[in-house]
Scaffold this motif. Structure first.
Motif, PDB file in Angstrom:
ATOM      1  N   SER A 198      34.445  67.645  82.371  1.00 43.08           N
ATOM      2  CA  SER A 198      35.631  68.225  82.996  1.00 43.08           C
ATOM      3  C   SER A 198      35.554  69.742  83.085  1.00 43.08           C
ATOM      4  O   SER A 198      36.261  70.352  83.882  1.00 43.08           O
ATOM      5  N   GLY A 199      34.738  70.339  82.248  1.00 39.30           N
ATOM      6  CA  GLY A 199      34.667  71.794  82.219  1.00 39.30           C
ATOM      7  C   GLY A 199      35.708  72.423  81.316  1.00 39.30           C
ATOM      8  O   GLY A 199      35.735  73.643  81.146  1.00 39.30           O
ATOM      9  N   ILE A 200      36.581  71.605  80.732  1.00 38.55           N
ATOM     10  CA  ILE A 200      37.599  72.101  79.796  1.00 38.55           C
ATOM     11  C   ILE A 200      37.236  71.542  78.432  1.00 38.55           C
ATOM     12  O   ILE A 200      37.564  70.391  78.100  1.00 38.55           O
ATOM     13  N   LYS A 201      36.529  72.326  77.656  1.00 41.02           N
ATOM     14  CA  LYS A 201      35.902  71.825  76.440  1.00 41.02           C
ATOM     15  C   LYS A 201      36.909  71.246  75.461  1.00 41.02           C
ATOM     16  O   LYS A 201      36.695  70.167  74.891  1.00 41.02           O
ATOM     17  N   VAL A 202      38.040  71.941  75.248  1.00 43.37           N
ATOM     18  CA  VAL A 202      38.991  71.460  74.248  1.00 43.37           C
ATOM     19  C   VAL A 202      39.608  70.133  74.686  1.00 43.37           C
ATOM     20  O   VAL A 202      39.873  69.249  73.855  1.00 43.37           O
ATOM     21  N   LEU A 203      39.814  69.960  75.995  1.00 49.27           N
ATOM     22  CA  LEU A 203      40.344  68.689  76.487  1.00 49.27           C
ATOM     23  C   LEU A 203      39.331  67.571  76.285  1.00 49.27           C
ATOM     24  O   LEU A 203      39.670  66.472  75.834  1.00 49.27           O
ATOM     25  N   ASP A 204      38.068  67.841  76.628  1.00 46.21           N
ATOM     26  CA  ASP A 204      37.025  66.827  76.434  1.00 46.21           C
ATOM     27  C   ASP A 204      36.930  66.417  74.964  1.00 46.21           C
ATOM     28  O   ASP A 204      36.761  65.239  74.643  1.00 46.21           O
ATOM     29  N   ARG A 205      37.034  67.390  74.087  1.00 45.55           N
ATOM     30  CA  ARG A 205      36.930  67.086  72.663  1.00 45.55           C
ATOM     31  C   ARG A 205      38.145  66.307  72.172  1.00 45.55           C
ATOM     32  O   ARG A 205      38.009  65.392  71.339  1.00 45.55           O
ATOM     33  N   ALA A 206      39.323  66.642  72.684  1.00 41.57           N
ATOM     34  CA  ALA A 206      40.528  65.900  72.303  1.00 41.57           C
ATOM     35  C   ALA A 206      40.431  64.440  72.739  1.00 41.57           C
ATOM     36  O   ALA A 206      40.781  63.520  71.987  1.00 41.57           O
ATOM     37  N   VAL A 207      39.935  64.222  73.959  1.00 38.34           N
ATOM     38  CA  VAL A 207      39.760  62.850  74.445  1.00 38.34           C
ATOM     39  C   VAL A 207      38.734  62.115  73.591  1.00 38.34           C
ATOM     40  O   VAL A 207      38.913  60.922  73.261  1.00 38.34           O
ATOM     41  N   ALA A 208      37.674  62.796  73.196  1.00 33.36           N
ATOM     42  CA  ALA A 208      36.659  62.179  72.353  1.00 33.36           C
ATOM     43  C   ALA A 208      37.244  61.759  71.013  1.00 33.36           C
ATOM     44  O   ALA A 208      36.934  60.685  70.484  1.00 33.36           O
ATOM     45  N   ILE A 209      38.093  62.597  70.464  1.00 38.99           N
ATOM     46  CA  ILE A 209      38.720  62.279  69.177  1.00 38.99           C
ATOM     47  C   ILE A 209      39.638  61.069  69.316  1.00 38.99           C
ATOM     48  O   ILE A 209      39.610  60.146  68.494  1.00 38.99           O
ATOM     49  N   VAL A 210      40.446  61.051  70.358  1.00 35.38           N
ATOM     50  CA  VAL A 210      41.347  59.912  70.562  1.00 35.38           C
ATOM     51  C   VAL A 210      40.544  58.631  70.784  1.00 35.38           C
ATOM     52  O   VAL A 210      40.874  57.558  70.250  1.00 35.38           O
ATOM     53  N   THR A 211      39.481  58.728  71.572  1.00 28.96           N
ATOM     54  CA  THR A 211      38.627  57.561  71.818  1.00 28.96           C
ATOM     55  C   THR A 211      38.015  57.040  70.531  1.00 28.96           C
ATOM     56  O   THR A 211      37.951  55.826  70.295  1.00 28.96           O
ATOM     57  N   ALA A 212      37.571  57.957  69.674  1.00 28.91           N
ATOM     58  CA  ALA A 212      36.979  57.550  68.398  1.00 28.91           C
ATOM     59  C   ALA A 212      38.004  56.842  67.523  1.00 28.91           C
ATOM     60  O   ALA A 212      37.715  55.799  66.914  1.00 28.91           O
ATOM     61  N   VAL A 213      39.199  57.388  67.452  1.00 27.80           N
ATOM     62  CA  VAL A 213      40.243  56.797  66.615  1.00 27.80           C
ATOM     63  C   VAL A 213      40.704  55.455  67.191  1.00 27.80           C
ATOM     64  O   VAL A 213      41.078  54.544  66.446  1.00 27.80           O
ATOM     65  N   ALA A 214      40.663  55.326  68.519  1.00 33.46           N
ATOM     66  CA  ALA A 214      41.046  54.053  69.143  1.00 33.46           C
ATOM     67  C   ALA A 214      40.140  52.918  68.699  1.00 33.46           C
ATOM     68  O   ALA A 214      40.540  51.744  68.710  1.00 33.46           O
ATOM     69  N   GLY A 215      38.930  53.242  68.273  1.00 33.12           N
ATOM     70  CA  GLY A 215      37.994  52.233  67.786  1.00 33.12           C
ATOM     71  C   GLY A 215      38.221  51.857  66.338  1.00 33.12           C
ATOM     72  O   GLY A 215      37.516  50.988  65.809  1.00 33.12           O
ATOM     73  N   GLY A 216      39.188  52.485  65.692  1.00 30.75           N
ATOM     74  CA  GLY A 216      39.476  52.208  64.284  1.00 30.75           C
ATOM     75  C   GLY A 216      39.857  53.484  63.568  1.00 30.75           C
ATOM     76  O   GLY A 216      39.415  54.575  63.938  1.00 30.75           O
ATOM     77  N   ASP A 217      40.706  53.379  62.558  1.00 26.92           N
ATOM     78  CA  ASP A 217      41.136  54.550  61.806  1.00 26.92           C
ATOM     79  C   ASP A 217      39.930  55.310  61.264  1.00 26.92           C
ATOM     80  O   ASP A 217      38.934  54.705  60.865  1.00 26.92           O
ATOM     81  N   LYS A 218      40.043  56.635  61.249  1.00 26.52           N
ATOM     82  CA  LYS A 218      38.914  57.472  60.857  1.00 26.52           C
ATOM     83  C   LYS A 218      39.339  58.520  59.825  1.00 26.52           C
ATOM     84  O   LYS A 218      40.376  59.176  59.976  1.00 26.52           O
ATOM     85  N   SER A 219      38.503  58.691  58.803  1.00 28.02           N
ATOM     86  CA  SER A 219      38.644  59.850  57.931  1.00 28.02           C
ATOM     87  C   SER A 219      38.116  61.064  58.691  1.00 28.02           C
ATOM     88  O   SER A 219      37.503  60.929  59.760  1.00 28.02           O
ATOM     89  N   LEU A 220      38.327  62.239  58.135  1.00 27.74           N
ATOM     90  CA  LEU A 220      37.823  63.434  58.804  1.00 27.74           C
ATOM     91  C   LEU A 220      36.308  63.384  58.926  1.00 27.74           C
ATOM     92  O   LEU A 220      35.745  63.722  59.978  1.00 27.74           O
ATOM     93  N   ALA A 221      35.638  62.934  57.874  1.00 29.64           N
ATOM     94  CA  ALA A 221      34.175  62.850  57.919  1.00 29.64           C
ATOM     95  C   ALA A 221      33.723  61.870  58.997  1.00 29.64           C
ATOM     96  O   ALA A 221      32.790  62.146  59.760  1.00 29.64           O
ATOM     97  N   GLU A 222      34.401  60.735  59.077  1.00 30.40           N
ATOM     98  CA  GLU A 222      34.047  59.731  60.078  1.00 30.40           C
ATOM     99  C   GLU A 222      34.339  60.230  61.486  1.00 30.40           C
ATOM    100  O   GLU A 222      33.580  59.967  62.426  1.00 30.40           O
ATOM    101  N   LEU A 223      35.439  60.977  61.622  1.00 28.23           N
ATOM    102  CA  LEU A 223      35.785  61.530  62.926  1.00 28.23           C
ATOM    103  C   LEU A 223      34.743  62.551  63.367  1.00 28.23           C
ATOM    104  O   LEU A 223      34.322  62.577  64.535  1.00 28.23           O
ATOM    105  N   SER A 224      34.296  63.376  62.443  1.00 36.09           N
ATOM    106  CA  SER A 224      33.266  64.368  62.745  1.00 36.09           C
ATOM    107  C   SER A 224      31.955  63.690  63.130  1.00 36.09           C
ATOM    108  O   SER A 224      31.300  64.089  64.103  1.00 36.09           O
ATOM    109  N   ASP A 225      31.597  62.640  62.392  1.00 36.81           N
ATOM    110  CA  ASP A 225      30.356  61.926  62.694  1.00 36.81           C
ATOM    111  C   ASP A 225      30.432  61.233  64.053  1.00 36.81           C
ATOM    112  O   ASP A 225      29.467  61.250  64.831  1.00 36.81           O
TER     113      ASP A 225
END
Length: 228
Positions: free
Chosen positions: A8-35
């Protein structure tokens, strides 16, 4: 290979979507979210915390990140079954009290009026269907806060009392001259699906909207839950 899409060219938006997508696959600790996102922990924590403020993410009792109520509220909207069940209940409630009745659902950082009934005459409070109201004031907001669906500036002891009583009341809190009493509406699985409210002029509902109309409100709430 990174798990987030940088297209998208908007880095913070892309990263926010990535975080939501990761959490949608199951609850995540901070370490798991980072990984899962290959983001530095500080970056993942900063963005996840911002998403929590907007109720896109939430924290579990174990401190893990989970999907927040905003996403389901935006996606689902009011169900036809809920609206159909609420209509006759709210008409009867207005007839019994002579005051206005509203049904609210949580929609991200606001509560939205998804159904409303008004008395045919007299001075009353009008909340148009579709109105988005604050979560920082009012009896309906207190109910959402008491059931841990939002973070709001209410006293913890007051929220404990709301849970114990099964309703909340407010006078001139959201709007000068307005008072209300509200109760949670639960699905059979125990999930809070909406908040049912009675509202009207503060002068008419003083000194306690709950003392005046809580029996009628709770009876209507029980009837609505029974229909669901």
């Amino acid at each position: 290979m990174r798990q987030y899409n940088e297209g998208s060219g908007i880095k913070v938006l892309d990263r926010a979507v990535a975080i939501v997508t990761a959490v949608a696959g199951g609850d995540k600790s901070l370490a798991e979210l980072s990984d899962a996102t290959e983001l530095p922990r500080a970056t993942a924590h900063r963005i996840a915390t911002a998403l929590e403020v907007h109720h896109v993410l939430a924290r579990t009792e174990r401190g893990e990140w989970s999907l927040g109520p905003a996403l389901s509220g935006y996606a689902a909207g009011p169900s036809p079954k809920l609206l159909a069940a609420a209509a006759p209940v709210m008409r009867d409630l207005v007839a019994a009290t002579g005051e206005s009745a509203q049904l609210y659902q949580l929609t991200g950082s606001t509560r939205t009026c998804i159904a409303a009934e008004e008395p045919e005459s007299g001075l009353h409070n009008v909340v148009p269907v579709g109105s988005r109201l604050s979560l920082s004031a009012g009896s309906a907001a207190r109910v959402f806060a008491a059931h841990s669906l939002i973070d709001a500036p209410f006293d913890a002891a007051d929220l404990d009392q709301v849970r114990a009583d099964g309703y909340a009341e407010s006078i001139a809190e959201r709007e000068v001259g307005l008072a209300s009493v509200s109760a949670p509406v639960f699905l059979p699985d125990g999930a809070l699906v909406a908040v049912l409210s009675i509202s009207g002029p503060a002068e008419r509902l003083k000194p306690s909207p709950a003392a005046k109309w809580k029996q009628e409100l709770l009876a209507a709430r029980n009837q609505l839950e029974g229909a669901l």
